[in-house]
Design a protein around this motif. Structure first.
Motif, PDB file in Angstrom:
ATOM      1  N   THR A   3     -80.014  21.938 -73.781  1.00  0.00           N
ATOM      2  CA  THR A   3     -79.923  23.148 -72.403  1.00  0.00           C
ATOM      3  C   THR A   3     -81.019  23.795 -72.806  1.00  0.00           C
ATOM      4  O   THR A   3     -81.380  25.131 -73.507  1.00  0.00           O
ATOM      5  N   VAL A   4     -81.916  23.472 -71.823  1.00  0.00           N
ATOM      6  CA  VAL A   4     -83.458  24.623 -71.412  1.00  0.00           C
ATOM      7  C   VAL A   4     -83.200  25.598 -70.502  1.00  0.00           C
ATOM      8  O   VAL A   4     -84.156  26.488 -70.337  1.00  0.00           O
ATOM      9  N   TRP A  12     -87.213  29.000 -62.677  1.00  0.00           N
ATOM     10  CA  TRP A  12     -86.346  27.449 -62.658  1.00  0.00           C
ATOM     11  C   TRP A  12     -86.487  27.390 -61.213  1.00  0.00           C
ATOM     12  O   TRP A  12     -86.685  26.197 -60.705  1.00  0.00           O
ATOM     13  N   LEU A  13     -86.778  28.497 -59.988  1.00  0.00           N
ATOM     14  CA  LEU A  13     -86.952  27.966 -58.113  1.00  0.00           C
ATOM     15  C   LEU A  13     -88.599  27.560 -58.291  1.00  0.00           C
ATOM     16  O   LEU A  13     -88.404  26.410 -57.204  1.00  0.00           O
ATOM     17  N   SER A  54     -85.867  13.236 -70.110  1.00  0.00           N
ATOM     18  CA  SER A  54     -84.236  13.173 -69.339  1.00  0.00           C
ATOM     19  C   SER A  54     -84.372  13.668 -68.361  1.00  0.00           C
ATOM     20  O   SER A  54     -83.857  13.067 -67.250  1.00  0.00           O
ATOM     21  N   ALA A  55     -84.043  14.948 -68.026  1.00  0.00           N
ATOM     22  CA  ALA A  55     -84.279  15.692 -66.466  1.00  0.00           C
ATOM     23  C   ALA A  55     -85.102  14.545 -66.242  1.00  0.00           C
ATOM     24  O   ALA A  55     -84.028  15.016 -64.183  1.00  0.00           O
ATOM     25  N   ASN A  56     -86.111  14.384 -65.765  1.00  0.00           N
ATOM     26  CA  ASN A  56     -86.908  14.015 -64.932  1.00  0.00           C
ATOM     27  C   ASN A  56     -85.636  12.674 -64.707  1.00  0.00           C
ATOM     28  O   ASN A  56     -86.318  12.549 -63.049  1.00  0.00           O
ATOM     29  N   PHE A 208     -81.137  13.390 -76.470  1.00  0.00           N
ATOM     30  CA  PHE A 208     -81.743  14.177 -75.472  1.00  0.00           C
ATOM     31  C   PHE A 208     -81.008  14.113 -74.336  1.00  0.00           C
ATOM     32  O   PHE A 208     -81.825  13.070 -73.268  1.00  0.00           O
ATOM     33  N   ILE A 209     -80.843  14.689 -73.756  1.00  0.00           N
ATOM     34  CA  ILE A 209     -79.949  15.030 -72.314  1.00  0.00           C
ATOM     35  C   ILE A 209     -79.766  16.776 -71.942  1.00  0.00           C
ATOM     36  O   ILE A 209     -79.146  17.397 -72.817  1.00  0.00           O
ATOM     37  N   ASP A 210     -80.380  16.981 -70.588  1.00  0.00           N
ATOM     38  CA  ASP A 210     -80.328  18.228 -70.110  1.00  0.00           C
ATOM     39  C   ASP A 210     -79.620  18.309 -68.139  1.00  0.00           C
ATOM     40  O   ASP A 210     -80.402  17.837 -67.888  1.00  0.00           O
ATOM     41  N   TRP A 211     -77.784  18.008 -68.524  1.00  0.00           N
ATOM     42  CA  TRP A 211     -77.522  17.510 -67.509  1.00  0.00           C
ATOM     43  C   TRP A 211     -77.354  18.911 -66.436  1.00  0.00           C
ATOM     44  O   TRP A 211     -77.792  18.242 -64.676  1.00  0.00           O
ATOM     45  N   PRO A 212     -77.190  19.773 -67.127  1.00  0.00           N
ATOM     46  CA  PRO A 212     -77.238  20.963 -65.543  1.00  0.00           C
ATOM     47  C   PRO A 212     -78.423  21.276 -65.100  1.00  0.00           C
ATOM     48  O   PRO A 212     -79.260  21.622 -63.508  1.00  0.00           O
ATOM     49  N   LEU A 213     -80.023  20.789 -65.728  1.00  0.00           N
ATOM     50  CA  LEU A 213     -81.526  21.356 -65.523  1.00  0.00           C
ATOM     51  C   LEU A 213     -81.438  20.077 -64.703  1.00  0.00           C
ATOM     52  O   LEU A 213     -81.854  19.601 -63.424  1.00  0.00           O
ATOM     53  N   GLY A 214     -80.933  18.941 -64.989  1.00  0.00           N
ATOM     54  CA  GLY A 214     -81.774  17.484 -64.016  1.00  0.00           C
ATOM     55  C   GLY A 214     -80.633  17.530 -62.594  1.00  0.00           C
ATOM     56  O   GLY A 214     -81.337  17.219 -62.021  1.00  0.00           O
TER      57      GLY A 214
END
Length: 263
Positions: A3-4, A12-13, A54-56, A208-214
């Protein structure tokens, strides 16, 4: 799972703005990754590239589904072409995502600007191409194998490397199957959903996944796709063609700089 994202950061905005713009452009002519992927890599330079990719994919699949839903209300598509392309695209993307762990994508990265330049030139010098929707007049027994090959090849490319996948699909539907640009954009969204899904499944299985970001970026991407698909439907194929040419030109510049001039 890595998680990044830092939801308190102004970065982030800015990413939300990039996701909105990506969804808007992608809904019209493909190529939204031109905006969102560089923004992610600039925001999180220390994150693993696969995590950001993955987030993209998670972000863009939401916008792609939304755009496809809107297009289907206004465009009737030949499912005997689209069905095989969707299945083949899913399989191709799975194989492409697997191949990333074995083969470096560097040769494709260097070839991409030249492939896009050919696509741009062909479209530019064929001004009437994609302005009339004629797939019903061209569907025959040879079209299904073409749809399978198209889905496998471009799907593999999406899973393996990815930039400009939507533009390649859109061009293929126009040139090979005689769709107009509006119907080609609608068909592209449906196939692109499956290639994105296949890549997400493979990258998730590899950790390789960042669900909160994605997922947070997906909301902005969907809003952008809503606006983009509305513009495309309202203004028709000529408008989509113009945006397509602009996006491909921008992709050529971006991919050439990335392949030959960046460190």
């Amino acid at each position: 799972m890595e998680t990044v994202v830092d939801f308190s950061s102004y970065v982030w905005l800015l990413l939300l703005v990039a996701a909105f713009a990506s969804g808007l452009v992608d809904a019209i002519a493909g190529g939204g990754g031109l905006i969102q992927v560089p923004a992610l890599f600039s925001a999180y330079p220390d994150a693993h590239p696969a995590t950001l990719l993955s987030a993209n994919k998670v972000s863009s699949i939401g916008g792609t589904i939304n755009a496809a839903r809107r297009y289907l209300r206004h465009a009737r598509l030949p499912w005997n072409i689209l069905g095989p392309a969707i299945i083949a695209g899913f399989i191709g993307a799975l194989l492409g995502a697997l191949a990333v762990s074995v083969f470096p994508p560097e040769p494709l990265r260097k070839a991409l600007p030249f492939m896009l330049a050919i696509l741009l030139a062909y479209t530019w010098f064929a001004p009437s191409m994609g302005l009339e929707n004629r797939p019903a007049n061209k569907i025959g027994r040879h079209e299904v194998p073409k749809a399978v090959v198209m889905g496998l090849v471009i799907g593999f490319y999406d899973g393996f490397f990815g930039p400009a996948t939507g533009s390649f699909f859109l061009f293929a539907f126009v040139r090979i199957f005689y769709f107009d640009f509006l119907h080609a954009s609608a068909a592209t969204k449906l196939v692109n959903v499956t290639t994105n899904l296949a890549t997400i499944i493979m990258l998730t299985s590899l950790g390789f996944i960042d669900w909160p970001l994605g997922l947070s970026l997906m909301v902005a991407n969907i809003l952008g796709s809503q606006v983009g698909s509305m513009l495309a439907i309202a203004h028709g194929s000529q408008f989509v063609r113009k945006i397509f040419l602009i996006v491909v030109l921008a992709l050529i510049a971006r991919s050439a700089y990335s392949a030959f001039f960046s460190n």
